[in-house]
Design a protein around this motif. Structure first.
Motif, PDB file in Angstrom:
ATOM      1  N   GLY A 159      -1.141  11.821 -13.524  1.00  0.00           N
ATOM      2  CA  GLY A 159       0.058  11.017 -13.735  1.00  0.00           C
ATOM      3  C   GLY A 159       0.067   9.777 -12.865  1.00  0.00           C
ATOM      4  N   VAL A 160      -0.352   9.914 -11.623  1.00  0.00           N
ATOM      5  CA  VAL A 160      -0.400   8.771 -10.709  1.00  0.00           C
ATOM      6  C   VAL A 160      -1.426   7.756 -11.216  1.00  0.00           C
ATOM      7  CG1 VAL A 160      -0.972   8.029  -8.358  1.00  0.00           C
ATOM      8  CG2 VAL A 160       0.410  10.074  -8.713  1.00  0.00           C
ATOM      9  N   ALA A 161      -2.563   8.234 -11.684  1.00  0.00           N
ATOM     10  CA  ALA A 161      -3.605   7.334 -12.201  1.00  0.00           C
ATOM     11  C   ALA A 161      -3.088   6.546 -13.404  1.00  0.00           C
ATOM     12  CB  ALA A 161      -4.851   8.131 -12.587  1.00  0.00           C
ATOM     13  N   ILE A 203       0.850  -1.187   0.000  1.00  0.00           N
ATOM     14  CA  ILE A 203       0.000   0.000   0.000  1.00  0.00           C
ATOM     15  C   ILE A 203       0.887   1.239   0.000  1.00  0.00           C
ATOM     16  CG2 ILE A 203      -1.778   1.283   1.250  1.00  0.00           C
ATOM     17  CD1 ILE A 203      -2.743  -1.412   2.385  1.00  0.00           C
ATOM     18  N   LEU A 204       0.661   2.110  -0.987  1.00  0.00           N
ATOM     19  CA  LEU A 204       1.413   3.360  -1.111  1.00  0.00           C
ATOM     20  C   LEU A 204       0.435   4.531  -1.101  1.00  0.00           C
ATOM     21  CD1 LEU A 204       2.855   1.357  -3.663  1.00  0.00           C
ATOM     22  CD2 LEU A 204       4.552   3.013  -2.991  1.00  0.00           C
ATOM     23  N   GLU A 205       0.715   5.523  -0.298  1.00  0.00           N
ATOM     24  CA  GLU A 205      -0.089   6.746  -0.262  1.00  0.00           C
ATOM     25  C   GLU A 205       0.698   7.833  -0.988  1.00  0.00           C
ATOM     26  OE1 GLU A 205      -2.822   8.151   3.236  1.00  0.00           O
ATOM     27  OE2 GLU A 205      -0.795   8.941   3.537  1.00  0.00           O
ATOM     28  N   CYS A 206       0.095   8.422  -2.040  1.00  0.00           N
ATOM     29  CA  CYS A 206       0.805   9.373  -2.906  1.00  0.00           C
ATOM     30  C   CYS A 206       0.215  10.773  -2.830  1.00  0.00           C
ATOM     31  CB  CYS A 206       0.699   8.931  -4.364  1.00  0.00           C
ATOM     32  SG  CYS A 206       1.534   7.419  -4.715  1.00  0.00           S
ATOM     33  N   ARG A 207       1.068  11.742  -3.089  1.00  0.00           N
ATOM     34  CA  ARG A 207       0.655  13.133  -3.247  1.00  0.00           C
ATOM     35  C   ARG A 207       1.564  13.727  -4.333  1.00  0.00           C
ATOM     36  NH1 ARG A 207      -2.028  16.832   0.353  1.00  0.00           N
ATOM     37  NH2 ARG A 207      -2.077  15.040   1.714  1.00  0.00           N
ATOM     38  N   ASN A 208       1.145  13.578  -5.583  1.00  0.00           N
ATOM     39  CA  ASN A 208       1.940  14.055  -6.719  1.00  0.00           C
ATOM     40  C   ASN A 208       3.368  13.512  -6.687  1.00  0.00           C
ATOM     41  OD1 ASN A 208      -0.038  15.498  -8.070  1.00  0.00           O
ATOM     42  ND2 ASN A 208       0.321  17.347  -6.883  1.00  0.00           N
ATOM     43  N   HIS A 209       3.512  12.229  -6.525  1.00  0.00           N
ATOM     44  CA  HIS A 209       4.816  11.579  -6.455  1.00  0.00           C
ATOM     45  C   HIS A 209       5.038  10.666  -7.659  1.00  0.00           C
ATOM     46  CE1 HIS A 209       4.167  12.195  -1.985  1.00  0.00           C
ATOM     47  NE2 HIS A 209       5.306  12.811  -2.206  1.00  0.00           N
ATOM     48  N   GLU A 210       4.767  11.130  -8.860  1.00  0.00           N
ATOM     49  CA  GLU A 210       4.882  10.259 -10.021  1.00  0.00           C
ATOM     50  C   GLU A 210       6.273   9.657 -10.199  1.00  0.00           C
ATOM     51  OE1 GLU A 210       3.379  13.277 -10.154  1.00  0.00           O
ATOM     52  OE2 GLU A 210       1.469  13.078 -11.205  1.00  0.00           O
ATOM     53  N   PRO A 211       7.356  10.465 -10.213  1.00  0.00           N
ATOM     54  CA  PRO A 211       8.684   9.852 -10.406  1.00  0.00           C
ATOM     55  C   PRO A 211       9.045   8.880  -9.285  1.00  0.00           C
ATOM     56  CG  PRO A 211       8.797  12.239 -10.675  1.00  0.00           C
ATOM     57  CD  PRO A 211       7.434  11.920 -10.141  1.00  0.00           C
ATOM     58  N   GLU A 212       8.713   9.261  -8.049  1.00  0.00           N
ATOM     59  CA  GLU A 212       9.016   8.399  -6.911  1.00  0.00           C
ATOM     60  C   GLU A 212       8.225   7.093  -6.978  1.00  0.00           C
ATOM     61  OE1 GLU A 212       8.133  11.619  -6.684  1.00  0.00           O
ATOM     62  OE2 GLU A 212       9.430  12.674  -5.272  1.00  0.00           O
ATOM     63  N   LEU A 213       6.964   7.195  -7.380  1.00  0.00           N
ATOM     64  CA  LEU A 213       6.110   6.018  -7.483  1.00  0.00           C
ATOM     65  C   LEU A 213       6.665   5.021  -8.490  1.00  0.00           C
ATOM     66  CD1 LEU A 213       3.487   4.550  -6.718  1.00  0.00           C
ATOM     67  CD2 LEU A 213       2.330   5.896  -8.490  1.00  0.00           C
ATOM     68  N   THR A 214       7.121   5.499  -9.634  1.00  0.00           N
ATOM     69  CA  THR A 214       7.665   4.585 -10.644  1.00  0.00           C
ATOM     70  C   THR A 214       8.905   3.866 -10.127  1.00  0.00           C
ATOM     71  OG1 THR A 214       8.924   6.361 -11.713  1.00  0.00           O
ATOM     72  CG2 THR A 214       6.748   5.876 -12.618  1.00  0.00           C
ATOM     73  N   GLN A 215       9.736   4.554  -9.363  1.00  0.00           N
ATOM     74  CA  GLN A 215      10.927   3.924  -8.798  1.00  0.00           C
ATOM     75  C   GLN A 215      10.550   2.778  -7.851  1.00  0.00           C
ATOM     76  OE1 GLN A 215      14.375   4.509  -9.156  1.00  0.00           O
ATOM     77  NE2 GLN A 215      13.657   5.573 -10.986  1.00  0.00           N
ATOM     78  N   VAL A 225      -0.914  -4.412  -5.416  1.00  0.00           N
ATOM     79  CA  VAL A 225      -0.422  -3.112  -4.971  1.00  0.00           C
ATOM     80  C   VAL A 225      -1.603  -2.151  -5.014  1.00  0.00           C
ATOM     81  CG1 VAL A 225       1.161  -1.199  -5.457  1.00  0.00           C
ATOM     82  CG2 VAL A 225       1.894  -3.568  -5.871  1.00  0.00           C
ATOM     83  N   ILE A 226      -1.776  -1.419  -3.911  1.00  0.00           N
ATOM     84  CA  ILE A 226      -2.858  -0.445  -3.807  1.00  0.00           C
ATOM     85  C   ILE A 226      -2.238   0.942  -3.700  1.00  0.00           C
ATOM     86  CG2 ILE A 226      -4.813   0.352  -2.424  1.00  0.00           C
ATOM     87  CD1 ILE A 226      -5.070  -2.563  -1.391  1.00  0.00           C
ATOM     88  N   ILE A 227      -2.679   1.844  -4.567  1.00  0.00           N
ATOM     89  CA  ILE A 227      -2.188   3.218  -4.549  1.00  0.00           C
ATOM     90  C   ILE A 227      -3.323   4.130  -4.099  1.00  0.00           C
ATOM     91  CG2 ILE A 227      -1.286   5.112  -5.940  1.00  0.00           C
ATOM     92  CD1 ILE A 227       0.053   2.943  -7.686  1.00  0.00           C
ATOM     93  N   LEU A 228      -3.058   4.880  -3.043  1.00  0.00           N
ATOM     94  CA  LEU A 228      -4.016   5.835  -2.491  1.00  0.00           C
ATOM     95  C   LEU A 228      -3.535   7.222  -2.878  1.00  0.00           C
ATOM     96  CD1 LEU A 228      -4.252   4.244   1.071  1.00  0.00           C
ATOM     97  CD2 LEU A 228      -5.646   3.729  -0.946  1.00  0.00           C
ATOM     98  N   ASP A 229      -4.263   7.888  -3.764  1.00  0.00           N
ATOM     99  CA  ASP A 229      -3.826   9.178  -4.317  1.00  0.00           C
ATOM    100  C   ASP A 229      -4.537  10.326  -3.601  1.00  0.00           C
ATOM    101  OD1 ASP A 229      -2.841  11.221  -5.843  1.00  0.00           O
ATOM    102  OD2 ASP A 229      -3.648  10.494  -7.745  1.00  0.00           O
ATOM    103  N   LEU A 230      -3.785  11.077  -2.828  1.00  0.00           N
ATOM    104  CA  LEU A 230      -4.347  12.190  -2.062  1.00  0.00           C
ATOM    105  C   LEU A 230      -4.687  13.395  -2.929  1.00  0.00           C
ATOM    106  CD1 LEU A 230      -1.858  11.950   0.913  1.00  0.00           C
ATOM    107  CD2 LEU A 230      -4.286  11.388   0.985  1.00  0.00           C
ATOM    108  N   ASP A 231      -4.025  13.547  -4.080  1.00  0.00           N
ATOM    109  CA  ASP A 231      -4.223  14.725  -4.929  1.00  0.00           C
ATOM    110  C   ASP A 231      -4.940  14.452  -6.241  1.00  0.00           C
ATOM    111  OD1 ASP A 231      -3.126  16.520  -3.174  1.00  0.00           O
ATOM    112  OD2 ASP A 231      -1.135  16.451  -4.061  1.00  0.00           O
TER     113      ASP A 231
END
Length: 173
Positions: free
Chosen positions: A44-46, A5-17, A34-40
């Motif tokens: 790009g994250v989607a 589980i990853l919680e993101c806030r405009n972290h596209e480059p970091e997420l890909t890594q 893998v579950i992505i929780l997008d705060l923003d």
């Protein structure tokens, strides 16, 4: 099996890594989903979540996320954190011999200077958190956020190392 589980806030480059490192766990049969929780609600994250086959949420109740996770263990990590070689074996071994929560060891080459380590508070997910789903469910009953699940946990240290997400953010500056 493991749900990440990853919680993101405009972290596209970091997420890909982070996702690129998790592929090893999927290939070896450890990572189930893998579950992505997008705060923003970033486009790009989607797109990244869709391309990687991850479950993607822009609105959620953390209790439902934990309850619906497919793995019997959950791994919470920050986008940009990168488990080092041997992480699959380290987590597999821990799951086989323990029911206690655990976190990664900091990667030797990426530790902050001693004075910084002493003067700053460590973010709750800096070294990730591996937790049995049943324990996470019990914590989620009182939780509103991912960080609430982490409160009160006393994780054991895994032998597997992790490069924290702050390293990638520092390099981007």
């Amino acid at each position: 099996m493991l749900t990440v589980i990853l919680e993101c806030r405009n972290h596209e480059p970091e997420l890909t890594q982070t996702l690129s490192v998790l592929v090893t766990g999927a290939v070896e049969g450890l990572v189930r989903d893998v579950i992505i929780l997008d705060l923003d609600r970033a486009d790009g994250v989607a797109r990244i979540a869709d391309a990687a086959g991850c479950l993607y949420h822009t609105q959620w109740d953390i209790k439902d996320i934990v309850r619906n996770a497919r793995g019997s263990w959950l791994l919470f990590v920050e986008p940009g954190a990168r488990p080092q070689p041997g992480w699959v074996d380290g987590i597999s071994e821990h799951i086989l011999i323990s029911r206690m929560p655990a976190h990664f060891s900091p990667a030797r080459g990426y530790r902050q200077p001693l004075i910084k380590r002493l003067l700053r508070s460590t973010p709750p997910l800096e070294l990730g958190l591996l937790i049995a789903k049943e324990e996470a469910l019990a914590s989620a009953e009182k939780a509103e956020t991912v960080n609430d699940i982490l409160k009160g946990q006393k994780p054991k240290r895994l032998s597997a190392e992790l490069i924290p997400s702050w390293v990638m953010r520092a390099k981007a500056r």
